[in-house]
Design a protein around this motif. Sequence first.
Motif, short mmCIF file in Angstrom:
data_model
loop_
_atom_site.label_atom_id
_atom_site.label_comp_id
_atom_site.label_asym_id
_atom_site.label_seq_id
_atom_site.Cartn_x
_atom_site.Cartn_y
_atom_site.Cartn_z
N ARG A 166 0.82 -1.20 0.00
CA ARG A 166 0.00 0.00 0.00
C ARG A 166 0.86 1.26 0.00
O ARG A 166 0.50 2.26 -0.62
N TRP A 167 2.00 1.21 0.70
CA TRP A 167 2.86 2.39 0.81
C TRP A 167 4.12 2.22 -0.02
O TRP A 167 5.22 2.58 0.41
N ALA A 168 3.96 1.71 -1.22
CA ALA A 168 5.11 1.43 -2.09
C ALA A 168 5.86 2.72 -2.47
O ALA A 168 7.08 2.80 -2.35
N ALA A 169 5.12 3.72 -2.95
CA ALA A 169 5.76 4.97 -3.36
C ALA A 169 6.41 5.66 -2.17
O ALA A 169 7.50 6.24 -2.27
N THR A 170 5.75 5.59 -1.01
CA THR A 170 6.31 6.21 0.20
C THR A 170 7.63 5.56 0.58
O THR A 170 8.57 6.24 1.00
N SER A 171 7.71 4.24 0.45
CA SER A 171 8.96 3.54 0.77
C SER A 171 10.08 4.01 -0.15
O SER A 171 11.23 4.17 0.28
N VAL A 172 9.75 4.28 -1.41
CA VAL A 172 10.75 4.81 -2.34
C VAL A 172 11.18 6.21 -1.91
O VAL A 172 12.38 6.54 -1.93
N GLY A 173 10.22 7.04 -1.50
CA GLY A 173 10.55 8.38 -1.04
C GLY A 173 11.44 8.38 0.20
O GLY A 173 12.39 9.18 0.30
N VAL A 174 11.18 7.47 1.13
CA VAL A 174 12.01 7.36 2.33
C VAL A 174 13.43 6.92 1.96
O VAL A 174 14.42 7.49 2.45
N CYS A 175 13.56 5.92 1.09
CA CYS A 175 14.88 5.46 0.65
C CYS A 175 15.63 6.58 -0.08
O CYS A 175 16.86 6.71 0.05
N TYR A 176 14.91 7.36 -0.84
CA TYR A 176 15.49 8.51 -1.56
C TYR A 176 16.14 9.48 -0.58
O TYR A 176 17.25 9.98 -0.82
N LEU A 177 15.47 9.75 0.54
CA LEU A 177 16.04 10.64 1.56
C LEU A 177 17.19 9.96 2.30
O LEU A 177 18.16 10.62 2.70
N LEU A 178 17.12 8.65 2.50
CA LEU A 178 18.20 7.93 3.17
C LEU A 178 19.49 7.98 2.34
O LEU A 178 20.59 8.09 2.90
N LEU A 179 19.36 7.87 1.03
CA LEU A 179 20.55 7.98 0.17
C LEU A 179 21.19 9.36 0.29
O LEU A 179 22.42 9.48 0.26
N ALA A 180 20.36 10.39 0.43
CA ALA A 180 20.89 11.73 0.68
C ALA A 180 21.55 11.80 2.05
O ALA A 180 22.55 12.50 2.24
N GLY A 181 20.99 11.06 3.02
CA GLY A 181 21.59 11.01 4.35
C GLY A 181 22.98 10.41 4.33
O GLY A 181 23.87 10.85 5.06
N ILE A 182 23.18 9.39 3.48
CA ILE A 182 24.52 8.81 3.34
C ILE A 182 25.49 9.85 2.81
O ILE A 182 26.63 9.97 3.28
N MET A 183 25.05 10.64 1.83
CA MET A 183 25.89 11.73 1.32
C MET A 183 26.25 12.70 2.44
O MET A 183 27.40 13.14 2.57
N ALA A 184 25.25 13.06 3.24
CA ALA A 184 25.46 14.05 4.30
C ALA A 184 26.51 13.58 5.30
O ALA A 184 27.29 14.38 5.84
N VAL A 185 26.55 12.28 5.56
CA VAL A 185 27.48 11.72 6.55
C VAL A 185 28.86 11.47 5.94
O VAL A 185 29.89 11.68 6.59
N PHE A 186 28.89 11.05 4.68
CA PHE A 186 30.14 10.57 4.07
C PHE A 186 30.97 11.65 3.39
O PHE A 186 32.20 11.70 3.54
#
Length: 391
Positions: A247-267
């Motif tokens: 049901r929340w397929a697109a939302t899961s993609v949006g969350v992962c999209y922000l997590l990938l940016a979080g990796i950038m922010a840390v690394f």
Amino acid sequence: MAKTIEGTAVFDGSTTLAHSLRAVSTLRLVLGLTALLGAIIFLEGTSWDIQWHSLIGRDRTLIPPHIMMLSGVALSGISGLLTVLIESWWARRNKIIAQYSVGFAEIFSGPLGAYIVGYTALTAAVAFPLDAYWHALYGIDVAIWAPFHVMFVASMGIVALGAAYMLSSAAHLAARIDMAGSGTRRAATLGVVLATVLSLFTLLLFDALKDKNFINLGFLSINVFPLLSGILVAFTLVAAASAIPWRWAATSVGVCYLLLAGIMAVFVQPATDWLLSVERLSYRENPPFTSLVALEWFLTPLVVAILIDVTMHRARRKQWSQRKLTLMLALTALLSGTLPVVFIFPLLPVALALQLGIAGSLASLLLGLAGTYLGTVFGRNVGVSINSLER
């Protein structure tokens, strides 16, 4: 107890055929994940490269950020190549396996996604020396919209899409031989893949907000960001909602999209500090506390993703027509183009509206609506094909 796969009896999943299909499914899963890893390494390396060129400059071709990017390209390309070579060898010995593969030149066999991964990784590899030659001819720049920068990034975005096809075909093969829980795990992985597609193409959106890339007609200026963002966000999120049975397929993609940016922010910034000390160089200006790309990462796609999931759920309950659903999804995705909210500048949409004026803003909005409509239609078609693909 016997089951049948393409008219062939399979007893308790223990025959050679069942083992062969299980092996093919596992191969596509492992090498699909490897191709995905290569795309993510490229994404993070590109963020590091932008940081390096923006704050320090470009001193030579094979700097560590470039090596990281090329490592991602190589990892993805080798994954696609290995998949095709191994399946080609298997398909020559098992006609049933050949039925679940796509043939090429009467020699090779493999999943469609592996061909996509292999060819686009090759075009990304070709783009790198061409980009070095471009800089030798025309000088150093940090513009993302240089011809071979676009070729490089877009190729790796399509690599990630090819990985989605590989993982989907693996899931469908696994379902045929009742590998319990495999569909759920690979659906989760598919969400990460589509988030990587969205993230890679997002890198190409930043230059759309620069004045020099507006369409200037003399009496008004049109911003192409709503068009490009609309196509990208609508395509990726609608494809996710159509391909992933959650049901929340697109939302899961949006969350992962922000997590990938979080990796950038840390690394990125610690890596830049380290490399600066190794190279004995200095910053041209005071560096930010984190990645420049992460600071400019668009936040609106997560909101759009939630709204798309809500819209899709309501459409199923109310049994909307396909035309009505497409229009509603297009209007929902338009938020990503008209409200490019970023962490570093939350009022950017207001500034753009004041800069364009009423006429320019309306023209940009209409262009964005056309983009979201095309992205919605394309995303639905790709999502349906991913959801049904066995090859």
